[in-house]
Scaffold this motif. Structure first.
Motif, PDB file in Angstrom:
ATOM      1  N   ILE A  67     -55.487  59.419  61.952  1.00  0.00           N
ATOM      2  CA  ILE A  67     -55.338  57.964  61.814  1.00  0.00           C
ATOM      3  C   ILE A  67     -54.307  57.618  60.746  1.00  0.00           C
ATOM      4  O   ILE A  67     -53.436  56.770  60.948  1.00  0.00           O
ATOM      5  CB  ILE A  67     -56.707  57.317  61.498  1.00  0.00           C
ATOM      6  CG1 ILE A  67     -57.617  57.417  62.727  1.00  0.00           C
ATOM      7  CG2 ILE A  67     -56.547  55.871  61.044  1.00  0.00           C
ATOM      8  CD1 ILE A  67     -59.084  57.146  62.442  1.00  0.00           C
ATOM      9  N   VAL A  68     -54.390  58.276  59.595  1.00  0.00           N
ATOM     10  CA  VAL A  68     -53.458  58.003  58.500  1.00  0.00           C
ATOM     11  C   VAL A  68     -52.020  58.314  58.921  1.00  0.00           C
ATOM     12  O   VAL A  68     -51.108  57.509  58.694  1.00  0.00           O
ATOM     13  CB  VAL A  68     -53.846  58.792  57.227  1.00  0.00           C
ATOM     14  CG1 VAL A  68     -52.722  58.789  56.209  1.00  0.00           C
ATOM     15  CG2 VAL A  68     -55.113  58.211  56.622  1.00  0.00           C
ATOM     16  N   LEU A  69     -51.807  59.459  59.531  1.00  0.00           N
ATOM     17  CA  LEU A  69     -50.452  59.813  59.968  1.00  0.00           C
ATOM     18  C   LEU A  69     -49.904  58.782  60.951  1.00  0.00           C
ATOM     19  O   LEU A  69     -48.723  58.427  60.914  1.00  0.00           O
ATOM     20  CB  LEU A  69     -50.439  61.206  60.590  1.00  0.00           C
ATOM     21  CG  LEU A  69     -50.694  62.364  59.618  1.00  0.00           C
ATOM     22  CD1 LEU A  69     -50.841  63.672  60.372  1.00  0.00           C
ATOM     23  CD2 LEU A  69     -49.606  62.453  58.573  1.00  0.00           C
ATOM     24  N   ASN A  70     -50.771  58.263  61.812  1.00  0.00           N
ATOM     25  CA  ASN A  70     -50.368  57.247  62.777  1.00  0.00           C
ATOM     26  C   ASN A  70     -50.036  55.927  62.097  1.00  0.00           C
ATOM     27  O   ASN A  70     -49.069  55.256  62.463  1.00  0.00           O
ATOM     28  CB  ASN A  70     -51.471  57.072  63.826  1.00  0.00           C
ATOM     29  CG  ASN A  70     -51.042  56.213  64.970  1.00  0.00           C
ATOM     30  OD1 ASN A  70     -50.913  55.002  64.815  1.00  0.00           O
ATOM     31  ND2 ASN A  70     -50.839  56.825  66.109  1.00  0.00           N
ATOM     32  N   LEU A  71     -50.817  55.530  61.099  1.00  0.00           N
ATOM     33  CA  LEU A  71     -50.597  54.251  60.418  1.00  0.00           C
ATOM     34  C   LEU A  71     -49.365  54.271  59.523  1.00  0.00           C
ATOM     35  O   LEU A  71     -48.631  53.294  59.444  1.00  0.00           O
ATOM     36  CB  LEU A  71     -51.816  53.875  59.564  1.00  0.00           C
ATOM     37  CG  LEU A  71     -53.059  53.412  60.298  1.00  0.00           C
ATOM     38  CD1 LEU A  71     -54.199  53.202  59.317  1.00  0.00           C
ATOM     39  CD2 LEU A  71     -52.791  52.132  61.081  1.00  0.00           C
ATOM     40  N   VAL A  72     -49.140  55.384  58.833  1.00  0.00           N
ATOM     41  CA  VAL A  72     -48.050  55.441  57.855  1.00  0.00           C
ATOM     42  C   VAL A  72     -46.692  55.568  58.534  1.00  0.00           C
ATOM     43  O   VAL A  72     -45.728  54.928  58.125  1.00  0.00           O
ATOM     44  CB  VAL A  72     -48.273  56.592  56.852  1.00  0.00           C
ATOM     45  CG1 VAL A  72     -47.074  56.753  55.931  1.00  0.00           C
ATOM     46  CG2 VAL A  72     -49.542  56.343  56.036  1.00  0.00           C
ATOM     47  N   GLY A  73     -46.602  56.394  59.553  1.00  0.00           N
ATOM     48  CA  GLY A  73     -45.342  56.545  60.271  1.00  0.00           C
ATOM     49  C   GLY A  73     -44.229  57.157  59.443  1.00  0.00           C
ATOM     50  O   GLY A  73     -43.060  56.851  59.634  1.00  0.00           O
ATOM     51  N   SER A  74     -44.588  58.010  58.502  1.00  0.00           N
ATOM     52  CA  SER A  74     -43.619  58.675  57.642  1.00  0.00           C
ATOM     53  C   SER A  74     -44.105  60.103  57.402  1.00  0.00           C
ATOM     54  O   SER A  74     -45.289  60.393  57.567  1.00  0.00           O
ATOM     55  CB  SER A  74     -43.520  57.915  56.304  1.00  0.00           C
ATOM     56  OG  SER A  74     -42.607  58.534  55.433  1.00  0.00           O
ATOM     57  N   ARG A  75     -43.205  60.965  57.000  1.00  0.00           N
ATOM     58  CA  ARG A  75     -43.584  62.364  56.763  1.00  0.00           C
ATOM     59  C   ARG A  75     -44.224  62.521  55.388  1.00  0.00           C
ATOM     60  O   ARG A  75     -43.773  61.920  54.413  1.00  0.00           O
ATOM     61  CB  ARG A  75     -42.365  63.262  56.844  1.00  0.00           C
ATOM     62  CG  ARG A  75     -41.770  63.332  58.243  1.00  0.00           C
ATOM     63  CD  ARG A  75     -40.624  64.300  58.301  1.00  0.00           C
ATOM     64  NE  ARG A  75     -41.006  65.641  57.875  1.00  0.00           N
ATOM     65  CZ  ARG A  75     -41.365  66.629  58.698  1.00  0.00           C
ATOM     66  NH1 ARG A  75     -41.362  66.421  59.983  1.00  0.00           N
ATOM     67  NH2 ARG A  75     -41.692  67.812  58.227  1.00  0.00           N
ATOM     68  N   ALA A  76     -45.265  63.347  55.331  1.00  0.00           N
ATOM     69  CA  ALA A  76     -45.860  63.689  54.043  1.00  0.00           C
ATOM     70  C   ALA A  76     -44.933  64.669  53.340  1.00  0.00           C
ATOM     71  O   ALA A  76     -44.425  65.606  53.951  1.00  0.00           O
ATOM     72  CB  ALA A  76     -47.234  64.308  54.241  1.00  0.00           C
ATOM     73  N   HIS A  77     -44.665  64.422  52.055  1.00  0.00           N
ATOM     74  CA  HIS A  77     -43.790  65.353  51.335  1.00  0.00           C
ATOM     75  C   HIS A  77     -44.535  66.079  50.211  1.00  0.00           C
ATOM     76  O   HIS A  77     -43.993  66.987  49.602  1.00  0.00           O
ATOM     77  CB  HIS A  77     -42.525  64.662  50.820  1.00  0.00           C
ATOM     78  CG  HIS A  77     -42.745  63.663  49.733  1.00  0.00           C
ATOM     79  ND1 HIS A  77     -42.801  64.006  48.409  1.00  0.00           N
ATOM     80  CD2 HIS A  77     -42.908  62.322  49.778  1.00  0.00           C
ATOM     81  CE1 HIS A  77     -42.991  62.920  47.682  1.00  0.00           C
ATOM     82  NE2 HIS A  77     -43.067  61.893  48.488  1.00  0.00           N
TER      83      HIS A  77
END
Length: 145
Positions: A42-52
């Motif tokens: 869910i978080v990856l879908n909401l943020v729409g940016s790569r985790a660094h």
């Protein structure tokens, strides 16, 4: 979740909590695969940016695998997400909170409702200046009927 995707545009902070008591049915899989995986998606879908950057911690409490876990994700767009999952908590809690510049959005999976807290800015005076009314916040509630 579809409605939440319409509300969340530019998250600054996301906090997910899936907590509850230990269930013996899940003793072979850790809490990350049992519960946290849903919030990660869910978080990856909401943020729409790569985790660094990622920081994670977990501990076994009632089984031989992790029963509590906490993950922090820092994203390239500046968003920070904290995800906590536990099978060692006596109360069942399923929430997702999103802080944005103009609002705070709280989703309660258990109640199936979304509350949107917005900052208000109106002030009224009644009569001879003795009574004042100031609206400091506005709360919207979206729920499944």
């Amino acid at each position: 979740m579809q409605e939440l995707k319409n509300i969340v545009r530019d998250p600054i902070l996301i906090e997910c909590r899936r907590l509850g008591p230990f269930q013996s049915r899940a003793k072979d899989d850790g809490v990350v695969l049992d519960l946290m995986i849903h919030d990660l998606d869910i978080v990856l879908n909401l943020v729409g940016s790569r985790a660094h950057r990622i920081s994670a911690w977990g501990a076994a409490v009632s089984s031989e695998v992790e029963d509590v876990a906490n993950v922090q994700l820092w994203f390239a767009n500046g968003c920070l997400a904290t995800i906590t999952a536990s099978r060692a908590t006596q109360e069942k809690i399923r929430t997702l909170a999103v802080t944005q510049r103009e609002e705070y959005v709280l989703l309660n999976y258990t109640d199936q409702d979304i509350r949107i807290y917005r900052q208000g800015s109106s002030e009224h005076r009644l009569g001879r200046g003795e009574l004042r009314y100031k609206q400091e916040a506005l709360i919207e509630r979206i729920f499944c009927a």
